[in-house]
Write a protein that holds these residues in place. Structure first.
Motif, PDB file in Angstrom:
ATOM      1  N   THR A  43       0.831  -1.204   0.000  1.00 31.17           N
ATOM      2  CA  THR A  43       0.000   0.000   0.000  1.00 31.17           C
ATOM      3  C   THR A  43       0.862   1.248   0.000  1.00 31.17           C
ATOM      4  OG1 THR A  43      -1.683  -1.189   1.245  1.00 31.17           O
ATOM      5  CG2 THR A  43      -1.877   1.204   1.159  1.00 31.17           C
ATOM      6  N   LEU A  44       0.735   2.032  -1.060  1.00 33.06           N
ATOM      7  CA  LEU A  44       1.495   3.261  -1.228  1.00 33.06           C
ATOM      8  C   LEU A  44       0.509   4.404  -1.416  1.00 33.06           C
ATOM      9  CD1 LEU A  44       4.519   4.092  -1.609  1.00 33.06           C
ATOM     10  CD2 LEU A  44       4.107   3.947  -4.057  1.00 33.06           C
ATOM     11  N   ARG A  45       0.711   5.507  -0.712  1.00 32.06           N
ATOM     12  CA  ARG A  45      -0.149   6.682  -0.842  1.00 32.06           C
ATOM     13  C   ARG A  45       0.712   7.908  -1.092  1.00 32.06           C
ATOM     14  NH1 ARG A  45      -3.285   3.340  -1.686  1.00 32.06           N
ATOM     15  NH2 ARG A  45      -5.114   2.781  -0.470  1.00 32.06           N
ATOM     16  N   ILE A  46       0.177   8.833  -1.866  1.00 32.35           N
ATOM     17  CA  ILE A  46       0.912  10.045  -2.235  1.00 32.35           C
ATOM     18  C   ILE A  46       0.285  11.211  -1.496  1.00 32.35           C
ATOM     19  CG2 ILE A  46       1.469  11.604  -4.145  1.00 32.35           C
ATOM     20  CD1 ILE A  46       0.863   7.947  -4.757  1.00 32.35           C
ATOM     21  N   ARG A  47       1.143  12.093  -0.973  1.00 36.73           N
ATOM     22  CA  ARG A  47       0.665  13.276  -0.256  1.00 36.73           C
ATOM     23  C   ARG A  47       0.099  14.287  -1.261  1.00 36.73           C
ATOM     24  NH1 ARG A  47       2.602  13.202   4.999  1.00 36.73           N
ATOM     25  NH2 ARG A  47       4.355  11.793   5.310  1.00 36.73           N
ATOM     26  N   VAL A  48      -1.112  14.751  -1.001  1.00 40.12           N
ATOM     27  CA  VAL A  48      -1.784  15.700  -1.888  1.00 40.12           C
ATOM     28  C   VAL A  48      -0.971  16.988  -2.027  1.00 40.12           C
ATOM     29  CG1 VAL A  48      -3.843  17.135  -2.164  1.00 40.12           C
ATOM     30  CG2 VAL A  48      -4.084  14.752  -1.489  1.00 40.12           C
ATOM     31  N   GLU A  49      -0.377  17.461  -0.921  1.00 42.04           N
ATOM     32  CA  GLU A  49       0.396  18.708  -0.999  1.00 42.04           C
ATOM     33  C   GLU A  49       1.605  18.567  -1.919  1.00 42.04           C
ATOM     34  OE1 GLU A  49       1.660  16.740   2.926  1.00 42.04           O
ATOM     35  OE2 GLU A  49      -0.261  17.274   2.045  1.00 42.04           O
ATOM     36  N   SER A  50       2.160  17.361  -2.053  1.00 40.26           N
ATOM     37  CA  SER A  50       3.284  17.192  -2.974  1.00 40.26           C
ATOM     38  C   SER A  50       2.808  17.225  -4.426  1.00 40.26           C
ATOM     39  CB  SER A  50       4.072  15.911  -2.681  1.00 40.26           C
ATOM     40  OG  SER A  50       3.400  14.758  -3.119  1.00 40.26           O
ATOM     41  N   ILE A  51       1.584  16.778  -4.678  1.00 39.00           N
ATOM     42  CA  ILE A  51       1.016  16.889  -6.020  1.00 39.00           C
ATOM     43  C   ILE A  51       0.792  18.357  -6.351  1.00 39.00           C
ATOM     44  CG2 ILE A  51      -0.985  16.357  -7.476  1.00 39.00           C
ATOM     45  CD1 ILE A  51      -1.273  13.736  -5.870  1.00 39.00           C
ATOM     46  N   ASP A  52       0.268  19.113  -5.389  1.00 42.06           N
ATOM     47  CA  ASP A  52       0.057  20.551  -5.593  1.00 42.06           C
ATOM     48  C   ASP A  52       1.378  21.266  -5.884  1.00 42.06           C
ATOM     49  OD1 ASP A  52      -2.660  20.262  -5.150  1.00 42.06           O
ATOM     50  OD2 ASP A  52      -2.520  20.807  -3.026  1.00 42.06           O
ATOM     51  N   ARG A  53       2.419  20.954  -5.111  1.00 39.16           N
ATOM     52  CA  ARG A  53       3.745  21.554  -5.342  1.00 39.16           C
ATOM     53  C   ARG A  53       4.274  21.181  -6.715  1.00 39.16           C
ATOM     54  NH1 ARG A  53       5.284  19.665  -0.213  1.00 39.16           N
ATOM     55  NH2 ARG A  53       6.409  18.041  -1.292  1.00 39.16           N
ATOM     56  N   PHE A  54       4.112  19.937  -7.091  1.00 41.72           N
ATOM     57  CA  PHE A  54       4.585  19.442  -8.383  1.00 41.72           C
ATOM     58  C   PHE A  54       3.941  20.214  -9.528  1.00 41.72           C
ATOM     59  CE2 PHE A  54       4.366  16.517 -11.994  1.00 41.72           C
ATOM     60  CZ  PHE A  54       5.673  16.084 -12.079  1.00 41.72           C
ATOM     61  N   VAL A  55       2.632  20.413  -9.442  1.00 41.32           N
ATOM     62  CA  VAL A  55       1.898  21.100 -10.508  1.00 41.32           C
ATOM     63  C   VAL A  55       2.249  22.583 -10.551  1.00 41.32           C
ATOM     64  CG1 VAL A  55      -0.405  21.780 -11.277  1.00 41.32           C
ATOM     65  CG2 VAL A  55       0.013  19.433 -10.532  1.00 41.32           C
ATOM     66  N   THR A  56       2.313  23.253  -9.415  1.00 38.57           N
ATOM     67  CA  THR A  56       2.590  24.692  -9.407  1.00 38.57           C
ATOM     68  C   THR A  56       4.033  25.002  -9.774  1.00 38.57           C
ATOM     69  OG1 THR A  56       2.999  24.678  -7.026  1.00 38.57           O
ATOM     70  CG2 THR A  56       0.773  25.256  -7.756  1.00 38.57           C
ATOM     71  N   ALA A  57       4.913  24.036  -9.665  1.00 37.29           N
ATOM     72  CA  ALA A  57       6.321  24.257 -10.013  1.00 37.29           C
ATOM     73  C   ALA A  57       6.560  24.183 -11.517  1.00 37.29           C
ATOM     74  CB  ALA A  57       7.203  23.233  -9.307  1.00 37.29           C
ATOM     75  N   ARG A  58       5.536  23.812 -12.281  1.00 34.80           N
ATOM     76  CA  ARG A  58       5.687  23.640 -13.726  1.00 34.80           C
ATOM     77  C   ARG A  58       4.674  24.463 -14.514  1.00 34.80           C
ATOM     78  NH1 ARG A  58       7.362  19.868 -10.868  1.00 34.80           N
ATOM     79  NH2 ARG A  58       9.014  18.462 -11.438  1.00 34.80           N
ATOM     80  N   PRO A  59       4.754  25.809 -14.410  1.00 29.60           N
ATOM     81  CA  PRO A  59       3.810  26.632 -15.169  1.00 29.60           C
ATOM     82  C   PRO A  59       4.090  26.549 -16.670  1.00 29.60           C
ATOM     83  CG  PRO A  59       5.434  28.012 -14.123  1.00 29.60           C
ATOM     84  CD  PRO A  59       5.682  26.605 -13.645  1.00 29.60           C
ATOM     85  N   VAL A  60       3.072  26.756 -17.453  1.00 29.08           N
ATOM     86  CA  VAL A  60       3.185  26.719 -18.908  1.00 29.08           C
ATOM     87  C   VAL A  60       2.967  28.138 -19.433  1.00 29.08           C
ATOM     88  CG1 VAL A  60       2.189  25.813 -21.028  1.00 29.08           C
ATOM     89  CG2 VAL A  60       2.353  24.368 -19.002  1.00 29.08           C
ATOM     90  N   GLY A  61       3.753  28.517 -20.427  1.00 26.29           N
ATOM     91  CA  GLY A  61       3.548  29.794 -21.073  1.00 26.29           C
ATOM     92  C   GLY A  61       4.382  30.933 -20.517  1.00 26.29           C
ATOM     93  N   ARG A  62       5.113  30.688 -19.474  1.00 24.80           N
ATOM     94  CA  ARG A  62       5.985  31.713 -18.930  1.00 24.80           C
ATOM     95  C   ARG A  62       7.390  31.511 -19.473  1.00 24.80           C
ATOM     96  NH1 ARG A  62       4.796  31.846 -12.483  1.00 24.80           N
ATOM     97  NH2 ARG A  62       2.657  32.570 -12.596  1.00 24.80           N
ATOM     98  N   PRO A  63       8.071  32.605 -19.824  1.00 29.17           N
ATOM     99  CA  PRO A  63       9.464  32.437 -20.274  1.00 29.17           C
ATOM    100  C   PRO A  63      10.346  31.985 -19.107  1.00 29.17           C
ATOM    101  CG  PRO A  63       8.861  34.753 -20.117  1.00 29.17           C
ATOM    102  CD  PRO A  63       7.616  33.962 -19.843  1.00 29.17           C
ATOM    103  N   ARG A  64      11.265  31.096 -19.419  1.00 24.79           N
ATOM    104  CA  ARG A  64      12.209  30.627 -18.404  1.00 24.79           C
ATOM    105  C   ARG A  64      13.251  31.688 -18.118  1.00 24.79           C
ATOM    106  NH1 ARG A  64      14.324  25.064 -20.391  1.00 24.79           N
ATOM    107  NH2 ARG A  64      13.861  25.869 -22.421  1.00 24.79           N
ATOM    108  N   ARG A  65      13.746  31.658 -16.909  1.00 25.62           N
ATOM    109  CA  ARG A  65      14.805  32.604 -16.548  1.00 25.62           C
ATOM    110  C   ARG A  65      16.030  32.361 -17.410  1.00 25.62           C
ATOM    111  NH1 ARG A  65      14.774  32.442  -9.975  1.00 25.62           N
ATOM    112  NH2 ARG A  65      12.639  33.135  -9.749  1.00 25.62           N
ATOM    113  N   GLY A  66      16.612  33.427 -17.893  1.00 20.58           N
ATOM    114  CA  GLY A  66      17.815  33.314 -18.695  1.00 20.58           C
ATOM    115  C   GLY A  66      17.544  32.991 -20.147  1.00 20.58           C
ATOM    116  N   ALA A  67      16.297  32.731 -20.493  1.00 21.10           N
ATOM    117  CA  ALA A  67      15.986  32.435 -21.906  1.00 21.10           C
ATOM    118  C   ALA A  67      15.885  33.743 -22.678  1.00 21.10           C
ATOM    119  CB  ALA A  67      14.654  31.671 -21.994  1.00 21.10           C
ATOM    120  N   ALA A  68      16.495  33.764 -23.816  1.00 21.41           N
ATOM    121  CA  ALA A  68      16.456  34.995 -24.606  1.00 21.41           C
ATOM    122  C   ALA A  68      15.897  34.741 -25.980  1.00 21.41           C
ATOM    123  CB  ALA A  68      17.850  35.569 -24.726  1.00 21.41           C
TER     124      ALA A  68
END
Length: 68
Positions: A43-68
């Motif tokens: 039995t393995l369970r995943i913490r919901v807050e880690s899923i939230d962190r995972f999703v918010t750490a990967r925004p789409v459509g924003r330029p990456r730092r240092g990208a020119a």
């Protein structure tokens, strides 16, 4: 009395929430990208807050730092 508020979801529920396979969720756990808790031999369970962190750490459509 202290209240414990750890929300846990199954491997399948985490996979559904992230729109990936359970194998990919296992890979994310092994890589340390998701936090999981083993509640028994199989039995393995995943913490919901880690899923939230995972999703918010990967925004789409924003330029990456240092990208020119």
């Amino acid at each position: 009395m202290t209240t414990i508020n750890h929300q846990l979801v199954s491997l399948a529920d985490a996979a559904d929430a992230l729109a990936v396979s359970t194998r990919t969720v296992r890979r994310y756990i092994a890589d340390g990208q998701l936090d999981a808790v083993r509640l028994g031999h199989r039995t393995l369970r995943i913490r919901v807050e880690s899923i939230d962190r995972f999703v918010t750490a990967r925004p789409v459509g924003r330029p990456r730092r240092g990208a020119a």
